[in-house]
Scaffold this motif. Structure first.
Motif, PDB file in Angstrom:
ATOM      1  N   ILE A  27       0.278   5.480  -2.416  1.00  0.00           N
ATOM      2  CA  ILE A  27      -0.689   6.559  -2.167  1.00  0.00           C
ATOM      3  C   ILE A  27      -1.615   6.140  -1.032  1.00  0.00           C
ATOM      4  O   ILE A  27      -1.958   6.913  -0.161  1.00  0.00           O
ATOM      5  CB  ILE A  27      -1.511   6.862  -3.429  1.00  0.00           C
ATOM      6  N   ASP A  28      -2.024   4.888  -1.104  1.00  0.00           N
ATOM      7  CA  ASP A  28      -2.851   4.270  -0.075  1.00  0.00           C
ATOM      8  C   ASP A  28      -2.537   2.775  -0.095  1.00  0.00           C
ATOM      9  O   ASP A  28      -1.512   2.375  -0.652  1.00  0.00           O
ATOM     10  CB  ASP A  28      -4.341   4.564  -0.301  1.00  0.00           C
ATOM     11  N   GLU A  29      -3.399   1.945   0.440  1.00  0.00           N
ATOM     12  CA  GLU A  29      -3.125   0.505   0.476  1.00  0.00           C
ATOM     13  C   GLU A  29      -3.101  -0.142  -0.900  1.00  0.00           C
ATOM     14  O   GLU A  29      -2.452  -1.159  -1.108  1.00  0.00           O
ATOM     15  CB  GLU A  29      -4.184  -0.217   1.315  1.00  0.00           C
ATOM     16  N   TRP A  30      -3.819   0.437  -1.871  1.00  0.00           N
ATOM     17  CA  TRP A  30      -4.056  -0.231  -3.155  1.00  0.00           C
ATOM     18  C   TRP A  30      -3.360   0.420  -4.345  1.00  0.00           C
ATOM     19  O   TRP A  30      -3.263  -0.189  -5.406  1.00  0.00           O
ATOM     20  CB  TRP A  30      -5.559  -0.286  -3.434  1.00  0.00           C
ATOM     21  N   ASP A  31      -2.913   1.659  -4.234  1.00  0.00           N
ATOM     22  CA  ASP A  31      -2.377   2.400  -5.374  1.00  0.00           C
ATOM     23  C   ASP A  31      -1.066   3.087  -4.995  1.00  0.00           C
ATOM     24  O   ASP A  31      -0.749   3.257  -3.826  1.00  0.00           O
ATOM     25  CB  ASP A  31      -3.375   3.468  -5.843  1.00  0.00           C
ATOM     26  N   GLY A  32      -0.333   3.502  -6.031  1.00  0.00           N
ATOM     27  CA  GLY A  32       0.916   4.202  -5.797  1.00  0.00           C
ATOM     28  C   GLY A  32       1.386   4.937  -7.030  1.00  0.00           C
ATOM     29  O   GLY A  32       0.734   4.926  -8.067  1.00  0.00           O
ATOM     30  N   ILE A  33       2.539   5.561  -6.911  1.00  0.00           N
ATOM     31  CA  ILE A  33       3.154   6.346  -7.983  1.00  0.00           C
ATOM     32  C   ILE A  33       4.588   5.875  -8.167  1.00  0.00           C
ATOM     33  O   ILE A  33       5.301   5.638  -7.186  1.00  0.00           O
ATOM     34  CB  ILE A  33       3.158   7.853  -7.634  1.00  0.00           C
ATOM     35  N   ILE A  34       5.008   5.774  -9.426  1.00  0.00           N
ATOM     36  CA  ILE A  34       6.416   5.512  -9.743  1.00  0.00           C
ATOM     37  C   ILE A  34       6.970   6.752 -10.428  1.00  0.00           C
ATOM     38  O   ILE A  34       6.413   7.221 -11.419  1.00  0.00           O
ATOM     39  CB  ILE A  34       6.581   4.288 -10.660  1.00  0.00           C
ATOM     40  N   ASN A  35       8.046   7.300  -9.882  1.00  0.00           N
ATOM     41  CA  ASN A  35       8.783   8.385 -10.524  1.00  0.00           C
ATOM     42  C   ASN A  35      10.001   7.760 -11.178  1.00  0.00           C
ATOM     43  O   ASN A  35      10.716   6.962 -10.557  1.00  0.00           O
ATOM     44  CB  ASN A  35       9.203   9.441  -9.507  1.00  0.00           C
ATOM     45  N   VAL A  36      10.234   8.123 -12.436  1.00  0.00           N
ATOM     46  CA  VAL A  36      11.325   7.523 -13.194  1.00  0.00           C
ATOM     47  C   VAL A  36      11.844   8.543 -14.216  1.00  0.00           C
ATOM     48  O   VAL A  36      11.095   9.380 -14.701  1.00  0.00           O
ATOM     49  CB  VAL A  36      10.843   6.227 -13.907  1.00  0.00           C
ATOM     50  N   ALA A  50      -2.096  -4.007  -8.302  1.00  0.00           N
ATOM     51  CA  ALA A  50      -1.097  -4.816  -7.605  1.00  0.00           C
ATOM     52  C   ALA A  50      -1.654  -6.227  -7.464  1.00  0.00           C
ATOM     53  O   ALA A  50      -2.779  -6.405  -6.991  1.00  0.00           O
ATOM     54  CB  ALA A  50      -0.778  -4.228  -6.236  1.00  0.00           C
ATOM     55  N   ASP A  51      -0.881  -7.212  -7.906  1.00  0.00           N
ATOM     56  CA  ASP A  51      -1.285  -8.621  -7.837  1.00  0.00           C
ATOM     57  C   ASP A  51      -0.264  -9.418  -7.055  1.00  0.00           C
ATOM     58  O   ASP A  51       0.925  -9.110  -7.086  1.00  0.00           O
ATOM     59  CB  ASP A  51      -1.375  -9.241  -9.238  1.00  0.00           C
ATOM     60  N   ARG A  52      -0.742 -10.475  -6.411  1.00  0.00           N
ATOM     61  CA  ARG A  52       0.143 -11.433  -5.757  1.00  0.00           C
ATOM     62  C   ARG A  52      -0.062 -12.774  -6.460  1.00  0.00           C
ATOM     63  O   ARG A  52      -1.169 -13.280  -6.534  1.00  0.00           O
ATOM     64  CB  ARG A  52      -0.161 -11.564  -4.276  1.00  0.00           C
ATOM     65  N   GLU A  53       1.052 -13.326  -6.992  1.00  0.00           N
ATOM     66  CA  GLU A  53       0.990 -14.620  -7.671  1.00  0.00           C
ATOM     67  C   GLU A  53       0.856 -15.746  -6.649  1.00  0.00           C
ATOM     68  O   GLU A  53       1.095 -15.553  -5.461  1.00  0.00           O
ATOM     69  CB  GLU A  53       2.249 -14.824  -8.509  1.00  0.00           C
ATOM     70  N   GLU A  54       0.523 -16.935  -7.127  1.00  0.00           N
ATOM     71  CA  GLU A  54       0.378 -18.099  -6.241  1.00  0.00           C
ATOM     72  C   GLU A  54       1.633 -18.339  -5.409  1.00  0.00           C
ATOM     73  O   GLU A  54       1.559 -18.727  -4.259  1.00  0.00           O
ATOM     74  CB  GLU A  54       0.043 -19.344  -7.051  1.00  0.00           C
ATOM     75  N   ILE A  59       3.365  -8.175  -8.269  1.00  0.00           N
ATOM     76  CA  ILE A  59       3.465  -7.532  -9.581  1.00  0.00           C
ATOM     77  C   ILE A  59       2.697  -6.217  -9.512  1.00  0.00           C
ATOM     78  O   ILE A  59       1.521  -6.200  -9.153  1.00  0.00           O
ATOM     79  CB  ILE A  59       2.876  -8.414 -10.694  1.00  0.00           C
ATOM     80  N   LEU A  60       3.362  -5.119  -9.840  1.00  0.00           N
ATOM     81  CA  LEU A  60       2.720  -3.812  -9.913  1.00  0.00           C
ATOM     82  C   LEU A  60       2.514  -3.451 -11.374  1.00  0.00           C
ATOM     83  O   LEU A  60       3.406  -3.676 -12.205  1.00  0.00           O
ATOM     84  CB  LEU A  60       3.588  -2.744  -9.245  1.00  0.00           C
ATOM     85  N   GLY A  61       1.359  -2.873 -11.711  1.00  0.00           N
ATOM     86  CA  GLY A  61       1.084  -2.538 -13.107  1.00  0.00           C
ATOM     87  C   GLY A  61       0.414  -1.194 -13.268  1.00  0.00           C
ATOM     88  O   GLY A  61      -0.243  -0.690 -12.357  1.00  0.00           O
ATOM     89  N   GLY A  62       0.592  -0.627 -14.466  1.00  0.00           N
ATOM     90  CA  GLY A  62      -0.023   0.647 -14.821  1.00  0.00           C
ATOM     91  C   GLY A  62       0.467   1.084 -16.190  1.00  0.00           C
ATOM     92  O   GLY A  62       1.140   0.327 -16.893  1.00  0.00           O
ATOM     93  N   MET A  63       0.138   2.317 -16.567  1.00  0.00           N
ATOM     94  CA  MET A  63       0.533   2.861 -17.866  1.00  0.00           C
ATOM     95  C   MET A  63       1.753   3.775 -17.741  1.00  0.00           C
ATOM     96  O   MET A  63       1.926   4.446 -16.729  1.00  0.00           O
ATOM     97  CB  MET A  63      -0.611   3.663 -18.487  1.00  0.00           C
ATOM     98  N   THR A  64       2.571   3.785 -18.795  1.00  0.00           N
ATOM     99  CA  THR A  64       3.772   4.619 -18.823  1.00  0.00           C
ATOM    100  C   THR A  64       3.413   6.045 -19.258  1.00  0.00           C
ATOM    101  O   THR A  64       3.816   6.515 -20.318  1.00  0.00           O
ATOM    102  CB  THR A  64       4.843   4.035 -19.770  1.00  0.00           C
ATOM    103  N   SER A  65       2.650   6.747 -18.448  1.00  0.00           N
ATOM    104  CA  SER A  65       2.229   8.114 -18.754  1.00  0.00           C
ATOM    105  C   SER A  65       3.445   9.000 -19.002  1.00  0.00           C
ATOM    106  O   SER A  65       4.395   8.983 -18.226  1.00  0.00           O
ATOM    107  CB  SER A  65       1.422   8.691 -17.596  1.00  0.00           C
ATOM    108  N   GLY A  66       3.402   9.761 -20.089  1.00  0.00           N
ATOM    109  CA  GLY A  66       4.497  10.665 -20.426  1.00  0.00           C
ATOM    110  C   GLY A  66       5.557  10.057 -21.315  1.00  0.00           C
ATOM    111  O   GLY A  66       6.510  10.731 -21.706  1.00  0.00           O
ATOM    112  N   SER A  67       5.426   8.780 -21.665  1.00  0.00           N
ATOM    113  CA  SER A  67       6.466   8.120 -22.461  1.00  0.00           C
ATOM    114  C   SER A  67       6.364   8.403 -23.960  1.00  0.00           C
ATOM    115  O   SER A  67       7.235   7.985 -24.721  1.00  0.00           O
ATOM    116  CB  SER A  67       6.427   6.601 -22.238  1.00  0.00           C
ATOM    117  N   GLU A  68       5.346   9.131 -24.385  1.00  0.00           N
ATOM    118  CA  GLU A  68       5.206   9.423 -25.815  1.00  0.00           C
ATOM    119  C   GLU A  68       6.407  10.187 -26.354  1.00  0.00           C
ATOM    120  O   GLU A  68       6.848   9.952 -27.478  1.00  0.00           O
ATOM    121  CB  GLU A  68       3.926  10.226 -26.089  1.00  0.00           C
TER     122      GLU A  68
END
Length: 103
Positions: A27-36, A50-54, A59-68
């Protein structure tokens, strides 16, 4: 350490419901969308972190919206792009509920 998100990509995984593909769009430098679509259910997940390990892995993270409808719950996902193979982990109550590997 927090990092910017990568450019758009698609990765295919296999899980209990069979194979599925995640399609990431920034979406921008810091956020995005996953369609699945998993098990015939289409979902749109926000990538809120979004994290970068040593070692340099992203690693991208967020909630599985709609998975109920599919799983009777929402989970925190952790998409580990640089693992071999890439992996997506689903966390519930501080425990890995499931882990799907890229195919």
């Amino acid at each position: 350490m927090r990092t910017t998100v990568p450019s758009d990509f698609s990765l295919s995984f296999t899980g209990a419901e069979g194979p599925y593909t995640v399609r990431f769009q920034p979406i921008d430098e810091w956020d995005g969308i996953i369609n699945v679509a998993i098990g015939g259910f289409e979902m749109r997940w926000s990538v809120d972190h979004a994290d970068r390990e040593e070692g340099g892995g992203i690693i991208l993270g967020g909630m599985t919206s709609g998975s109920e409808t599919l799983w009777n719950d929402q989970f925190w996902f952790e998409l580990r792009l640089d693992d071999t193979p890439p992996v997506i982990r689903y966390w519930g109550d501080k425990v890995v509920w499931r882990e799907d590997l890229a195919i």
